[in-house]
Write a protein that holds these residues in place. Structure first.
Motif, PDB file in Angstrom:
ATOM      1  N   PRO A  69       0.831  -1.208   0.000  1.00 17.67           N
ATOM      2  CA  PRO A  69       0.000   0.000   0.000  1.00 17.67           C
ATOM      3  C   PRO A  69       0.869   1.264   0.000  1.00 17.67           C
ATOM      4  O   PRO A  69       1.964   1.272   0.563  1.00 17.67           O
ATOM      5  CB  PRO A  69      -0.791  -0.107   1.307  1.00 17.67           C
ATOM      6  CG  PRO A  69      -0.832  -1.569   1.595  1.00 17.67           C
ATOM      7  CD  PRO A  69       0.501  -2.098   1.113  1.00 17.67           C
ATOM      8  N   PHE A  70       0.351   2.316  -0.633  1.00 22.72           N
ATOM      9  CA  PHE A  70       1.083   3.581  -0.668  1.00 22.72           C
ATOM     10  C   PHE A  70       0.102   4.740  -0.671  1.00 22.72           C
ATOM     11  O   PHE A  70      -1.091   4.583  -0.923  1.00 22.72           O
ATOM     12  CB  PHE A  70       2.034   3.649  -1.871  1.00 22.72           C
ATOM     13  CG  PHE A  70       1.371   3.615  -3.222  1.00 22.72           C
ATOM     14  CD1 PHE A  70       1.051   4.788  -3.885  1.00 22.72           C
ATOM     15  CD2 PHE A  70       1.090   2.400  -3.839  1.00 22.72           C
ATOM     16  CE1 PHE A  70       0.463   4.759  -5.145  1.00 22.72           C
ATOM     17  CE2 PHE A  70       0.501   2.363  -5.093  1.00 22.72           C
ATOM     18  CZ  PHE A  70       0.189   3.539  -5.742  1.00 22.72           C
ATOM     19  N   THR A  71       0.638   5.908  -0.374  1.00 19.18           N
ATOM     20  CA  THR A  71      -0.139   7.143  -0.350  1.00 19.18           C
ATOM     21  C   THR A  71       0.471   8.119  -1.335  1.00 19.18           C
ATOM     22  O   THR A  71       1.690   8.260  -1.411  1.00 19.18           O
ATOM     23  CB  THR A  71      -0.142   7.757   1.071  1.00 19.18           C
ATOM     24  OG1 THR A  71      -0.745   6.820   1.962  1.00 19.18           O
ATOM     25  CG2 THR A  71      -0.906   9.068   1.114  1.00 19.18           C
ATOM     26  N   LEU A  72      -0.393   8.787  -2.088  1.00 20.31           N
ATOM     27  CA  LEU A  72       0.019   9.823  -3.019  1.00 20.31           C
ATOM     28  C   LEU A  72      -0.513  11.152  -2.478  1.00 20.31           C
ATOM     29  O   LEU A  72      -1.655  11.223  -2.024  1.00 20.31           O
ATOM     30  CB  LEU A  72      -0.568   9.542  -4.398  1.00 20.31           C
ATOM     31  CG  LEU A  72      -0.235  10.530  -5.513  1.00 20.31           C
ATOM     32  CD1 LEU A  72      -0.059   9.791  -6.829  1.00 20.31           C
ATOM     33  CD2 LEU A  72      -1.303  11.589  -5.655  1.00 20.31           C
ATOM     34  N   VAL A  73       0.322  12.156  -2.493  1.00 22.21           N
ATOM     35  CA  VAL A  73      -0.080  13.497  -2.068  1.00 22.21           C
ATOM     36  C   VAL A  73       0.332  14.484  -3.159  1.00 22.21           C
ATOM     37  O   VAL A  73       1.355  14.279  -3.826  1.00 22.21           O
ATOM     38  CB  VAL A  73       0.517  13.863  -0.691  1.00 22.21           C
ATOM     39  CG1 VAL A  73       2.010  14.002  -0.748  1.00 22.21           C
ATOM     40  CG2 VAL A  73      -0.094  15.119  -0.115  1.00 22.21           C
ATOM     41  N   ALA A  74      -0.516  15.501  -3.381  1.00 23.30           N
ATOM     42  CA  ALA A  74      -0.223  16.482  -4.432  1.00 23.30           C
ATOM     43  C   ALA A  74      -0.937  17.794  -4.132  1.00 23.30           C
ATOM     44  O   ALA A  74      -1.810  17.860  -3.267  1.00 23.30           O
ATOM     45  CB  ALA A  74      -0.675  15.952  -5.792  1.00 23.30           C
ATOM     46  N   GLU A  75      -0.543  18.800  -4.878  1.00 27.82           N
ATOM     47  CA  GLU A  75      -1.222  20.092  -4.856  1.00 27.82           C
ATOM     48  C   GLU A  75      -1.923  20.266  -6.198  1.00 27.82           C
ATOM     49  O   GLU A  75      -1.335  19.988  -7.244  1.00 27.82           O
ATOM     50  CB  GLU A  75      -0.209  21.226  -4.713  1.00 27.82           C
ATOM     51  CG  GLU A  75       0.550  21.226  -3.434  1.00 27.82           C
ATOM     52  CD  GLU A  75       1.627  22.287  -3.381  1.00 27.82           C
ATOM     53  OE1 GLU A  75       2.089  22.549  -2.266  1.00 27.82           O
ATOM     54  OE2 GLU A  75       2.014  22.845  -4.436  1.00 27.82           O
ATOM     55  N   VAL A  76      -3.168  20.726  -6.144  1.00 31.34           N
ATOM     56  CA  VAL A  76      -3.904  21.026  -7.370  1.00 31.34           C
ATOM     57  C   VAL A  76      -3.944  22.549  -7.502  1.00 31.34           C
ATOM     58  O   VAL A  76      -4.409  23.245  -6.603  1.00 31.34           O
ATOM     59  CB  VAL A  76      -5.339  20.459  -7.330  1.00 31.34           C
ATOM     60  CG1 VAL A  76      -6.036  20.695  -8.666  1.00 31.34           C
ATOM     61  CG2 VAL A  76      -5.335  18.970  -6.974  1.00 31.34           C
ATOM     62  N   HIS A  77      -3.444  23.026  -8.611  1.00 31.12           N
ATOM     63  CA  HIS A  77      -3.422  24.465  -8.872  1.00 31.12           C
ATOM     64  C   HIS A  77      -4.780  24.899  -9.436  1.00 31.12           C
ATOM     65  O   HIS A  77      -5.566  24.069  -9.891  1.00 31.12           O
ATOM     66  CB  HIS A  77      -2.279  24.803  -9.827  1.00 31.12           C
ATOM     67  CG  HIS A  77      -0.942  24.443  -9.245  1.00 31.12           C
ATOM     68  ND1 HIS A  77      -0.348  25.161  -8.239  1.00 31.12           N
ATOM     69  CD2 HIS A  77      -0.110  23.398  -9.501  1.00 31.12           C
ATOM     70  CE1 HIS A  77       0.797  24.595  -7.899  1.00 31.12           C
ATOM     71  NE2 HIS A  77       0.972  23.520  -8.645  1.00 31.12           N
ATOM     72  N   PRO A  78      -5.076  26.183  -9.404  1.00 31.01           N
ATOM     73  CA  PRO A  78      -6.390  26.664  -9.856  1.00 31.01           C
ATOM     74  C   PRO A  78      -6.804  26.184 -11.252  1.00 31.01           C
ATOM     75  O   PRO A  78      -7.985  25.997 -11.516  1.00 31.01           O
ATOM     76  CB  PRO A  78      -6.256  28.185  -9.819  1.00 31.01           C
ATOM     77  CG  PRO A  78      -5.261  28.428  -8.725  1.00 31.01           C
ATOM     78  CD  PRO A  78      -4.267  27.295  -8.858  1.00 31.01           C
ATOM     79  N   ASP A  79      -5.838  25.950 -12.140  1.00 28.83           N
ATOM     80  CA  ASP A  79      -6.164  25.470 -13.486  1.00 28.83           C
ATOM     81  C   ASP A  79      -6.279  23.948 -13.564  1.00 28.83           C
ATOM     82  O   ASP A  79      -6.493  23.390 -14.632  1.00 28.83           O
ATOM     83  CB  ASP A  79      -5.131  25.967 -14.499  1.00 28.83           C
ATOM     84  CG  ASP A  79      -3.749  25.362 -14.294  1.00 28.83           C
ATOM     85  OD1 ASP A  79      -3.519  24.632 -13.301  1.00 28.83           O
ATOM     86  OD2 ASP A  79      -2.865  25.628 -15.140  1.00 28.83           O
ATOM     87  N   GLY A  80      -6.131  23.243 -12.427  1.00 25.04           N
ATOM     88  CA  GLY A  80      -6.234  21.788 -12.401  1.00 25.04           C
ATOM     89  C   GLY A  80      -4.911  21.067 -12.590  1.00 25.04           C
ATOM     90  O   GLY A  80      -4.845  19.844 -12.467  1.00 25.04           O
ATOM     91  N   SER A  81      -3.849  21.802 -12.895  1.00 19.46           N
ATOM     92  CA  SER A  81      -2.540  21.164 -13.031  1.00 19.46           C
ATOM     93  C   SER A  81      -2.046  20.754 -11.643  1.00 19.46           C
ATOM     94  O   SER A  81      -2.493  21.283 -10.623  1.00 19.46           O
ATOM     95  CB  SER A  81      -1.540  22.094 -13.712  1.00 19.46           C
ATOM     96  OG  SER A  81      -1.303  23.239 -12.915  1.00 19.46           O
ATOM     97  N   LEU A  82      -1.132  19.808 -11.633  1.00 19.56           N
ATOM     98  CA  LEU A  82      -0.635  19.260 -10.367  1.00 19.56           C
ATOM     99  C   LEU A  82       0.791  19.691 -10.087  1.00 19.56           C
ATOM    100  O   LEU A  82       1.592  19.853 -11.002  1.00 19.56           O
ATOM    101  CB  LEU A  82      -0.700  17.731 -10.407  1.00 19.56           C
ATOM    102  CG  LEU A  82      -2.101  17.158 -10.504  1.00 19.56           C
ATOM    103  CD1 LEU A  82      -2.053  15.670 -10.828  1.00 19.56           C
ATOM    104  CD2 LEU A  82      -2.858  17.386  -9.216  1.00 19.56           C
ATOM    105  N   ALA A  94       4.153   2.347  -7.094  1.00 17.75           N
ATOM    106  CA  ALA A  94       3.838   3.721  -6.696  1.00 17.75           C
ATOM    107  C   ALA A  94       4.566   4.728  -7.584  1.00 17.75           C
ATOM    108  O   ALA A  94       3.974   5.714  -8.041  1.00 17.75           O
ATOM    109  CB  ALA A  94       4.211   3.942  -5.235  1.00 17.75           C
ATOM    110  N   THR A  95       5.825   4.489  -7.851  1.00 20.87           N
ATOM    111  CA  THR A  95       6.617   5.393  -8.679  1.00 20.87           C
ATOM    112  C   THR A  95       6.099   5.409 -10.114  1.00 20.87           C
ATOM    113  O   THR A  95       6.043   6.470 -10.745  1.00 20.87           O
ATOM    114  CB  THR A  95       8.100   4.985  -8.633  1.00 20.87           C
ATOM    115  OG1 THR A  95       8.526   4.996  -7.266  1.00 20.87           O
ATOM    116  CG2 THR A  95       8.970   5.925  -9.436  1.00 20.87           C
ATOM    117  N   CYS A  96       5.709   4.256 -10.607  1.00 17.51           N
ATOM    118  CA  CYS A  96       5.142   4.170 -11.958  1.00 17.51           C
ATOM    119  C   CYS A  96       3.840   4.974 -12.033  1.00 17.51           C
ATOM    120  O   CYS A  96       3.653   5.775 -12.952  1.00 17.51           O
ATOM    121  CB  CYS A  96       4.890   2.705 -12.310  1.00 17.51           C
ATOM    122  SG  CYS A  96       4.105   2.451 -13.917  1.00 17.51           S
TER     123      CYS A  96
END
Length: 126
Positions: A69-82, A94-96
Motif C-alpha cells: 500500500p502507498f499514499t500519493l499526495v499532491a497540490e492542485v493548482h487553480p487550473d487543475g494542473s498538479l 507507486a513510482t510508476c
C-alpha cells in the motif's frame, strides 16, 4: 530579530508544508472541510477510470510489482494542473503511477486553499 521572523514565517498558516505527513494531514482536513467531498466526487468522476487503468498498466509492465500500500499526495493548482506530487512508500508500482498521475489535469479545485491539497491511499488487492 531575523531568526524570529524566519521562525514566524515557517509557522504561518498557508505556507506550503515540506513534510509528507503534514501534507497528508492538510489534505485530509481539506477533504473534510466544506466543499471537500464535492471536489473529491468531481475529481474521481474525472480520473477514476484513468487511475485504475494506469495502476493496472503499471502492475502488468513490471516483472515483480511491489503491491505494498502507498499514499500519493499532491497540490492542485487553480487550473487543475498538479504540483509537488509525491508517494510514500516509493515502490516500483507507486513510482510508476506517480509518473502518469503527475502529468494529469484535474478539475479546477475550490478557490481556497490554494494550492488545493489532495491525498490518495492505494491498497492493491491480490
Amino acid at each position: 530579530m531575523t531568526s524570529l521572523l524566519f521562525l514566524a514565517l515557517l509557522s504561518t498558516p498557508g505556507l506550503p508544508a515540506d513534510d509528507f505527513s503534514t501534507r497528508v494531514q492538510q489534505a485530509k482536513l481539506t477533504e473534510a472541510a466544506k466543499g471537500g467531498s464535492e471536489y473529491q466526487k468531481a475529481m474521481w468522476a474525472a480520473i477514476g477510470d484513468r487511475t485504475t487503468d494506469a495502476l493496472k498498466a503499471c502492475i502488468t509492465s513490471l516483472p515483480k510489482p511491489n503491491k505494498t500500500p502507498f499514499t500519493l499526495v499532491a497540490e492542485v493548482h487553480p487550473d487543475g494542473s498538479l504540483g509537488r506530487v509525491e508517494v510514500r512508500a516509493p515502490t516500483d508500482v507507486a513510482t510508476c503511477l506517480l509518473s502518469s498521475f503527475a502529468n494529469w489535469k484535474l478539475p479546477a479545485p475550490p478557490a481556497s486553499p490554494a494550492p488545493y491539497p489532495i491525498e490518495v491511499d492505494f491498497t492493491i488487492e491480490p
